[in-house]
Design a protein around this motif. Structure first.
Motif, PDB file in Angstrom:
ATOM      1  N   HIS A   8      19.943  28.249  -5.044  1.00  0.00           N
ATOM      2  CA  HIS A   8      20.201  27.293  -3.956  1.00  0.00           C
ATOM      3  C   HIS A   8      18.910  26.963  -3.191  1.00  0.00           C
ATOM      4  O   HIS A   8      18.833  27.113  -1.974  1.00  0.00           O
ATOM      5  N   PHE A   9      17.904  26.514  -3.939  1.00  0.00           N
ATOM      6  CA  PHE A   9      16.629  26.122  -3.332  1.00  0.00           C
ATOM      7  C   PHE A   9      16.046  24.975  -4.140  1.00  0.00           C
ATOM      8  O   PHE A   9      15.680  25.136  -5.295  1.00  0.00           O
ATOM      9  N   PHE A  66      10.620  28.574   4.531  1.00  0.00           N
ATOM     10  CA  PHE A  66      11.680  28.044   3.662  1.00  0.00           C
ATOM     11  C   PHE A  66      12.990  28.826   3.779  1.00  0.00           C
ATOM     12  O   PHE A  66      13.945  28.525   3.056  1.00  0.00           O
ATOM     13  N   ASP A  67      13.041  29.808   4.651  1.00  0.00           N
ATOM     14  CA  ASP A  67      14.269  30.592   4.887  1.00  0.00           C
ATOM     15  C   ASP A  67      14.770  31.248   3.596  1.00  0.00           C
ATOM     16  O   ASP A  67      15.975  31.269   3.310  1.00  0.00           O
ATOM     17  N   LEU A  68      13.845  31.830   2.848  1.00  0.00           N
ATOM     18  CA  LEU A  68      14.181  32.325   1.508  1.00  0.00           C
ATOM     19  C   LEU A  68      14.947  33.644   1.514  1.00  0.00           C
ATOM     20  O   LEU A  68      15.518  34.024   0.485  1.00  0.00           O
ATOM     21  N   ASP A  69      14.944  34.352   2.626  1.00  0.00           N
ATOM     22  CA  ASP A  69      15.674  35.624   2.673  1.00  0.00           C
ATOM     23  C   ASP A  69      17.152  35.454   3.006  1.00  0.00           C
ATOM     24  O   ASP A  69      17.901  36.428   3.050  1.00  0.00           O
ATOM     25  N   THR A  70      17.582  34.220   3.260  1.00  0.00           N
ATOM     26  CA  THR A  70      18.976  33.960   3.634  1.00  0.00           C
ATOM     27  C   THR A  70      19.812  33.625   2.405  1.00  0.00           C
ATOM     28  O   THR A  70      19.377  32.882   1.531  1.00  0.00           O
ATOM     29  N   LEU A  99      14.827  24.748   7.338  1.00  0.00           N
ATOM     30  CA  LEU A  99      13.464  25.225   7.486  1.00  0.00           C
ATOM     31  C   LEU A  99      13.240  25.817   8.877  1.00  0.00           C
ATOM     32  O   LEU A  99      13.858  25.393   9.853  1.00  0.00           O
ATOM     33  N   ARG A 100      12.334  26.782   8.935  1.00  0.00           N
ATOM     34  CA  ARG A 100      11.958  27.407  10.214  1.00  0.00           C
ATOM     35  C   ARG A 100      10.618  26.801  10.632  1.00  0.00           C
ATOM     36  O   ARG A 100       9.557  27.311  10.285  1.00  0.00           O
ATOM     37  N   GLN A 101      10.697  25.709  11.374  1.00  0.00           N
ATOM     38  CA  GLN A 101       9.511  24.925  11.695  1.00  0.00           C
ATOM     39  C   GLN A 101       9.025  25.186  13.127  1.00  0.00           C
ATOM     40  O   GLN A 101       9.724  25.752  13.956  1.00  0.00           O
ATOM     41  N   ASP A 102       7.821  24.723  13.370  1.00  0.00           N
ATOM     42  CA  ASP A 102       7.176  24.933  14.668  1.00  0.00           C
ATOM     43  C   ASP A 102       7.877  24.137  15.769  1.00  0.00           C
ATOM     44  O   ASP A 102       8.185  22.952  15.599  1.00  0.00           O
ATOM     45  N   LEU A 103       8.097  24.776  16.899  1.00  0.00           N
ATOM     46  CA  LEU A 103       8.846  24.149  17.995  1.00  0.00           C
ATOM     47  C   LEU A 103       8.143  22.904  18.520  1.00  0.00           C
ATOM     48  O   LEU A 103       8.781  21.845  18.671  1.00  0.00           O
ATOM     49  N   LEU A 218      18.114  23.132  15.730  1.00  0.00           N
ATOM     50  CA  LEU A 218      18.444  23.482  14.350  1.00  0.00           C
ATOM     51  C   LEU A 218      17.192  23.683  13.503  1.00  0.00           C
ATOM     52  O   LEU A 218      17.071  24.688  12.789  1.00  0.00           O
ATOM     53  N   PHE A 219      16.236  22.765  13.592  1.00  0.00           N
ATOM     54  CA  PHE A 219      15.118  22.762  12.645  1.00  0.00           C
ATOM     55  C   PHE A 219      13.886  23.521  13.128  1.00  0.00           C
ATOM     56  O   PHE A 219      12.995  23.802  12.323  1.00  0.00           O
TER      57      PHE A 219
END
Length: 270
Positions: A8-9, A66-70, A99-103, A218-219
């Protein structure tokens, strides 16, 4: 170079999912992404993804980005089997990850996104980075521009960013930069807050409304309970959820379902 087989990537789906604007397709299976001051090229063929970076950088930055551990399979398994529309949407976009992006980057990006389309948003952000971001170089001579921090923009005239094609959004971005530099908006504090608290703080920024605040939550902050509603989502709600989207069923990860719906409406729902 890092090789991974990840369920799922999909780089292709993430690139056009509307959550990031500095990712682009370079070749048939190759993509580049700039995040903050980092640059990555990645390729995907079959079930394997190749990340062209050192292992330390992959482990310390890109894996989290990329939130790969989820486990996204667990989210897909939770979908109501009677909801044929959501099943189709999730199947179509099952390679999307939040994605875990910069605020700061997301605040600016989604201020720019208002009344705008993805192609034009990308161009605006590229202009902004080339004009005010720091030029960087990676091994092999590839040059790119880091995203400009608030300090680089706070001293500008409110209309200055019209030259980067931001139009009326220029004043939104400049005022946001001033608010961060002055300490009126505390980015590090916002990063520690719950979803309702973070959204309330973001709504204090000039130009930030409900949808933009939810997109940032969210992003950037990975508050997956945020459920941004734009014209695409509104259309889906009108057509498929007359009584509203069943957020209680998907409590805590409504935003992931939102991304499946958004992607489906944008690319396949016509």
């Amino acid at each position: 170079m890092i090789r991974r087989t990840i369920e799922h990537f999909s780089l292709e789906q993430i690139c056009v999912s509307g959550q990031c604007f500095r990712m682009e397709q370079k070749g048939e299976h190759t993509y580049s992404v700039i995040a903050k001051d980092k640059y990555l090229e990645a390729a995907q063929c079959g079930g394997e993804t190749i990340f062209y970076c050192e292992e330390e950088e992959f482990e310390s930055f890109w894996k989290n980005y990329f939130d790969l551990d989820t486990d996204y399979h667990a989210y897909l398994e939770c979908i109501d089997p009677r909801d044929n529309y959501l099943i189709k949407a999730a199947e179509a976009g099952s390679g999307i990850r939040i994605l875990r992006q910069d605020l700061w980057e997301m605040i600016v990006s989604f201020l720019i996104s208002q009344q705008n389309n993805i192609v034009r948003i990308r161009r605006c952000i590229q202009n902004l980075c080339e004009e005010y971001g720091e030029e960087k170089e990676v091994e092999g001579g590839k040059r790119y521009y880091a995203f400009p921090g608030p300090e680089a923009l706070a001293g500008l005239h409110e209309e200055a960013l019209k030259a980067c094609n931001l139009g009326y959004r220029s004043k939104y971005v400049v005022r946001a930069a001033r608010a961060v530099v002055s300490g009126e908006i505390q980015l590090r504090e916002i990063e520690t807050l719950s979803y309702p608290e973070a959204k309330a703080e973001l709504l204090k920024i000039f130009g930030v409304g409900e949808k933009v605040a939810d997109c940032i939550c969210l992003f950037a902050l990975h508050h997956t309970e945020a459920f941004p509603v734009d014209t695409h989502i509104n259309q889906a709600l009108k057509n498929h959820y007359k009584r509203g989207f069943p957020k209680r069923r998907y409590r805590g990860f409504q935003g992931i379902m939102q991304q499946y719906i958004f992607y489906y409406e944008l690319h396949m729902g016509k």
